[in-house]
Design an enzyme around this catalytic site. Sequence first.
Site, PDB file in Angstrom:
ATOM      1  N   LYS A   1      40.035  35.263  34.261  1.00 53.97           N
ATOM      2  CA  LYS A   1      39.330  34.993  32.999  1.00 53.97           C
ATOM      3  C   LYS A   1      40.252  35.036  31.790  1.00 53.97           C
ATOM      4  O   LYS A   1      40.215  34.149  30.948  1.00 53.97           O
ATOM      5  CB  LYS A   1      38.244  36.046  32.741  1.00 53.97           C
ATOM      6  CG  LYS A   1      37.025  35.953  33.565  1.00 53.97           C
ATOM      7  CD  LYS A   1      35.973  36.922  33.039  1.00 53.97           C
ATOM      8  CE  LYS A   1      36.438  38.360  32.959  1.00 53.97           C
ATOM      9  NZ  LYS A   1      36.494  39.084  34.229  1.00 53.97           N
TER      10      LYS A   1
ATOM     11  N   ARG B   1      27.897  41.298  29.531  1.00 50.06           N
ATOM     12  CA  ARG B   1      28.144  41.845  30.864  1.00 50.06           C
ATOM     13  C   ARG B   1      26.884  42.392  31.517  1.00 50.06           C
ATOM     14  O   ARG B   1      26.935  42.845  32.659  1.00 50.06           O
ATOM     15  CB  ARG B   1      29.130  43.001  30.734  1.00 50.06           C
ATOM     16  CG  ARG B   1      30.483  42.751  31.352  1.00 50.06           C
ATOM     17  CD  ARG B   1      31.375  43.898  30.901  1.00 50.06           C
ATOM     18  NE  ARG B   1      32.437  44.159  31.802  1.00 50.06           N
ATOM     19  CZ  ARG B   1      33.698  43.761  31.597  1.00 50.06           C
ATOM     20  NH1 ARG B   1      34.019  43.027  30.570  1.00 50.06           N
ATOM     21  NH2 ARG B   1      34.618  44.100  32.452  1.00 50.06           N
TER      22      ARG B   1
ATOM     23  N   ARG C   1      48.373  42.965  39.744  1.00 52.16           N
ATOM     24  CA  ARG C   1      48.293  43.196  38.307  1.00 52.16           C
ATOM     25  C   ARG C   1      48.512  44.678  37.993  1.00 52.16           C
ATOM     26  O   ARG C   1      49.157  45.020  37.013  1.00 52.16           O
ATOM     27  CB  ARG C   1      46.921  42.753  37.789  1.00 52.16           C
ATOM     28  CG  ARG C   1      46.843  42.788  36.281  1.00 52.16           C
ATOM     29  CD  ARG C   1      45.534  42.243  35.773  1.00 52.16           C
ATOM     30  NE  ARG C   1      44.483  43.248  35.829  1.00 52.16           N
ATOM     31  CZ  ARG C   1      43.225  43.029  35.438  1.00 52.16           C
ATOM     32  NH1 ARG C   1      42.884  41.842  34.994  1.00 52.16           N
ATOM     33  NH2 ARG C   1      42.328  43.973  35.509  1.00 52.16           N
TER      34      ARG C   1
ATOM     35  N   ARG D   1      47.574  49.327  33.990  1.00 53.59           N
ATOM     36  CA  ARG D   1      46.369  49.677  33.237  1.00 53.59           C
ATOM     37  C   ARG D   1      45.731  50.936  33.796  1.00 53.59           C
ATOM     38  O   ARG D   1      45.682  51.132  35.003  1.00 53.59           O
ATOM     39  CB  ARG D   1      45.365  48.518  33.301  1.00 53.59           C
ATOM     40  CG  ARG D   1      45.370  47.683  32.053  1.00 53.59           C
ATOM     41  CD  ARG D   1      44.537  46.453  32.219  1.00 53.59           C
ATOM     42  NE  ARG D   1      43.132  46.729  32.524  1.00 53.59           N
ATOM     43  CZ  ARG D   1      42.186  45.800  32.503  1.00 53.59           C
ATOM     44  NH1 ARG D   1      42.500  44.553  32.172  1.00 53.59           N
ATOM     45  NH2 ARG D   1      40.948  46.096  32.796  1.00 53.59           N
TER      46      ARG D   1
ATOM     47  N   ARG E   1      34.419  48.727  38.940  1.00 53.47           N
ATOM     48  CA  ARG E   1      34.252  47.553  38.083  1.00 53.47           C
ATOM     49  C   ARG E   1      33.730  46.358  38.880  1.00 53.47           C
ATOM     50  O   ARG E   1      32.880  45.609  38.396  1.00 53.47           O
ATOM     51  CB  ARG E   1      35.578  47.232  37.383  1.00 53.47           C
ATOM     52  CG  ARG E   1      35.816  48.142  36.180  1.00 53.47           C
ATOM     53  CD  ARG E   1      37.285  48.443  35.944  1.00 53.47           C
ATOM     54  NE  ARG E   1      38.052  47.266  35.644  1.00 53.47           N
ATOM     55  CZ  ARG E   1      39.315  47.063  36.061  1.00 53.47           C
ATOM     56  NH1 ARG E   1      39.921  47.969  36.808  1.00 53.47           N
ATOM     57  NH2 ARG E   1      39.948  45.980  35.734  1.00 53.47           N
TER      58      ARG E   1
HETATM   59  P1  ADP Z   1      37.939  43.940  33.639  1.00 59.99           P
HETATM   60  O1  ADP Z   1      37.176  42.664  33.511  1.00 59.99           O
HETATM   61  O2  ADP Z   1      39.186  43.795  34.469  1.00 59.99           O
HETATM   62  O3  ADP Z   1      37.115  45.095  34.057  1.00 59.99           O
HETATM   63  P2  ADP Z   1      38.087  44.119  30.721  1.00 59.99           P
HETATM   64  O4  ADP Z   1      39.371  44.123  29.963  1.00 59.99           O
HETATM   65  O5  ADP Z   1      37.181  42.964  30.552  1.00 59.99           O
HETATM   66  O6  ADP Z   1      38.528  44.335  32.230  1.00 59.99           O
HETATM   67  O7  ADP Z   1      37.255  45.448  30.390  1.00 59.99           O
HETATM   68  C1  ADP Z   1      37.838  46.712  30.500  1.00 59.99           C
HETATM   69  C2  ADP Z   1      36.771  47.780  30.250  1.00 59.99           C
HETATM   70  O8  ADP Z   1      36.265  47.657  28.901  1.00 59.99           O
HETATM   71  C3  ADP Z   1      35.534  47.702  31.123  1.00 59.99           C
HETATM   72  O9  ADP Z   1      35.696  48.316  32.369  1.00 59.99           O
HETATM   73  C4  ADP Z   1      34.512  48.452  30.264  1.00 59.99           C
HETATM   74  O10 ADP Z   1      34.713  49.839  30.316  1.00 59.99           O
HETATM   75  C5  ADP Z   1      34.879  47.987  28.861  1.00 59.99           C
HETATM   76  N1  ADP Z   1      34.131  46.778  28.475  1.00 59.99           N
HETATM   77  C6  ADP Z   1      34.644  45.535  28.257  1.00 59.99           C
HETATM   78  N2  ADP Z   1      33.667  44.670  27.941  1.00 59.99           N
HETATM   79  C7  ADP Z   1      32.510  45.364  27.964  1.00 59.99           C
HETATM   80  C8  ADP Z   1      31.145  45.038  27.745  1.00 59.99           C
HETATM   81  N3  ADP Z   1      30.766  43.802  27.445  1.00 59.99           N
HETATM   82  N4  ADP Z   1      30.222  46.021  27.855  1.00 59.99           N
HETATM   83  C9  ADP Z   1      30.577  47.276  28.146  1.00 59.99           C
HETATM   84  N5  ADP Z   1      31.841  47.661  28.397  1.00 59.99           N
HETATM   85  C10 ADP Z   1      32.801  46.717  28.293  1.00 59.99           C
END
Ligand code: ADP
Length: 198
Positions: free
Chosen positions: A20, A95, A134, A140, A151
């Site tokens: 993404k 999400r 990654r 990370r 996740r």
């Molecule tokens: P990934 O898709 O690999 O889990 P992201 O960078 O999109 O990584 O998100 C990292 C973290 O940020 C998520 O695991 C969550 O804790 C938080 N997060 C990101 N976007 C949202 C969202 N829309 N709602 C709630 N938490 C979010």
Amino acid sequence: MSSSTPSARLVIMGPQGAGKGTQAARLAETYDIPAISTGDIFRANIKGGTELGRLVQEYTAKGDLVPDEVTNAMVRDRLAQDDVASGFILDGYPRNAAQVVELDGILADLGVALDGVLELTADRAELLERMRKRAEIEGREDDTDEAIARRLDIYAEQTAPLADAYAARDLLIQVDGIGEVEEITGRLVAELNPRLGV
Ligand code: ADP
């Protein structure tokens, strides 16, 4: 907005490791719009030691969703900024079903609507392999085995079903996330352009 650059208000979804972030950055360049990654914004705040960062760190580290009220407020602020006037690509939001409702409200208040929701698909074995790579490169905090599994589970339970809701609104564009990066961007753009009137 120039004649060669249409407005494009997009969401990109797909499980962790589907690519993404990579595709969002490429589409942002193609359509001259900002890519807005909620995860990146949270990570920048954690790194910068801001109040928001302190608030969200315990959730992101475990791979849990940050509470909706925190995430929603952040997205509302971000979408009120001037640089999104001709569009944006949202990566990592919405999400869950409540965030879909919130996004609808934010966009209605701004008097705009989504042009498309892109979904990148990939099977779990491929996703796990990419995530492992990654993890080695990026280090990370949430790329531990437990947080990755958490996740992916949350994605399957809460986020994947949103594709059906967007499909029902005729907004969904599903694209295979397996292949060369450029080839996948090509597939996305080929599907998007007619919808954007390009
Ligand atoms: P990934 O898709 O690999 O889990 P992201 O960078 O999109 O990584 O998100 C990292 C973290 O940020 C998520 O695991 C969550 O804790 C938080 N997060 C990101 N976007 C949202 C969202 N829309 N709602 C709630 N938490 C979010």
